[in-house]
Design an enzyme around this catalytic site. Structure first.
Site, PDB file in Angstrom:
ATOM      1  N   HIS A  97      -3.395   2.871   5.285  1.00 29.15           N
ATOM      2  CA  HIS A  97      -4.380   3.225   6.310  1.00 29.15           C
ATOM      3  C   HIS A  97      -3.830   4.327   7.231  1.00 29.15           C
ATOM      4  O   HIS A  97      -4.535   5.278   7.554  1.00 29.15           O
ATOM      5  CB  HIS A  97      -4.712   2.018   7.199  1.00 29.15           C
ATOM      6  N   LYS A 106     -19.269 -14.573  10.382  1.00 28.85           N
ATOM      7  CA  LYS A 106     -18.599 -14.871   9.109  1.00 28.85           C
ATOM      8  C   LYS A 106     -17.165 -14.366   9.192  1.00 28.85           C
ATOM      9  O   LYS A 106     -16.792 -13.401   8.521  1.00 28.85           O
ATOM     10  CB  LYS A 106     -19.358 -14.153   7.985  1.00 28.85           C
ATOM     11  N   ARG A 136      -7.723   4.125  -3.608  1.00 26.92           N
ATOM     12  CA  ARG A 136      -6.434   3.909  -4.267  1.00 26.92           C
ATOM     13  C   ARG A 136      -6.578   4.047  -5.771  1.00 26.92           C
ATOM     14  O   ARG A 136      -5.827   4.742  -6.426  1.00 26.92           O
ATOM     15  CB  ARG A 136      -5.888   2.516  -3.941  1.00 26.92           C
ATOM     16  N   SER A 155      -4.126  -4.987   2.385  1.00 30.79           N
ATOM     17  CA  SER A 155      -3.935  -5.948   3.482  1.00 30.79           C
ATOM     18  C   SER A 155      -3.755  -7.360   2.929  1.00 30.79           C
ATOM     19  O   SER A 155      -2.983  -8.161   3.473  1.00 30.79           O
ATOM     20  CB  SER A 155      -5.143  -5.907   4.430  1.00 30.79           C
TER      21      SER A 155
END
Ligand code: PNS
Length: 161
Positions: A17, A41, A91, A129
């Site tokens: 990032h 959520k 990616r 992540s």
């Protein structure tokens, strides 16, 4: 001045990032890193405030970068802040599948918006992540993969002591 938006979950921010932020900030007049807040959520590891803090601390020396949270549709948020460019990092081909759908849908919802894709530097093409959290939970050394602010937040979250 062109205002670009780099949206995401950033749960947590990692060096892939950060690389996209650096490269994008050198192209556009202003870059807003937009952190999705979804109170209904929320399965995130880090709260919106924690994620914003990691980003703000990491971009503190970059004068044309700010970090904000957004809720609801990205296409609406772009309208609200009058920004026209969404930046996304890619990616692999797997990322493209999902991202191309979102780019088409966002353009349908807000025809004034363009999505620009930037290839993630090969150094970070395997970093996500999800994997960062997994490694941190096993106390693995991830100091090379995340900025300092994320490393500290991960240590606090996963510390066994
Ligand atoms: O880092 P992520 O989880 O890949 O980011 C995904 C994000 C936040 C960019 C995407 O889920 C999003 O834009 N959510 C906001 C809701 C929305 O606009 N959904 C429709 C997309 S077509």
């Amino acid at each position: 001045m062109i205002h670009a938006v780099y949206p995401g979950s950033f749960d947590p921010l990692h060096n892939g990032h950060v690389d996209i932020i650096h490269r994008t900030a050198s192209i556009f007049g202003h870059l807003t890193v937009a952190v999705l807040n979804n109170p209904l959520k929320d399965t995130r590891c880090f709260s919106t405030e924690e994620r914003l803090e990691m980003i703000r601390e990491t971009v503190i020396s970059m004068p044309n970068v700010s970090a904000e949270m957004f809720e609801g549709l990205l296409a609406e948020y772009m309208r609200q802040i009058e920004a026209k460019v969404i930046v996304k990092g890619l990616r692999t081909v797997a990322d493209f599948e999902n991202e191309s759908q979102m780019a088409h849908l966002n353009r349908q919802l807000n025809p004034e918006v363009e999505t620009l894709f930037i290839m993630t530097d090969t150094r970070w093409s395997y970093v996500s992540s999800t994997r960062i959290k997994e490694l941190a939970s096993y106390d693995a050394d991830i100091g090379e993969l995340v900025p300092k602010a994320s490393l500290e937040a991960l240590k606090r979250k996963f510390s066994r002591t």
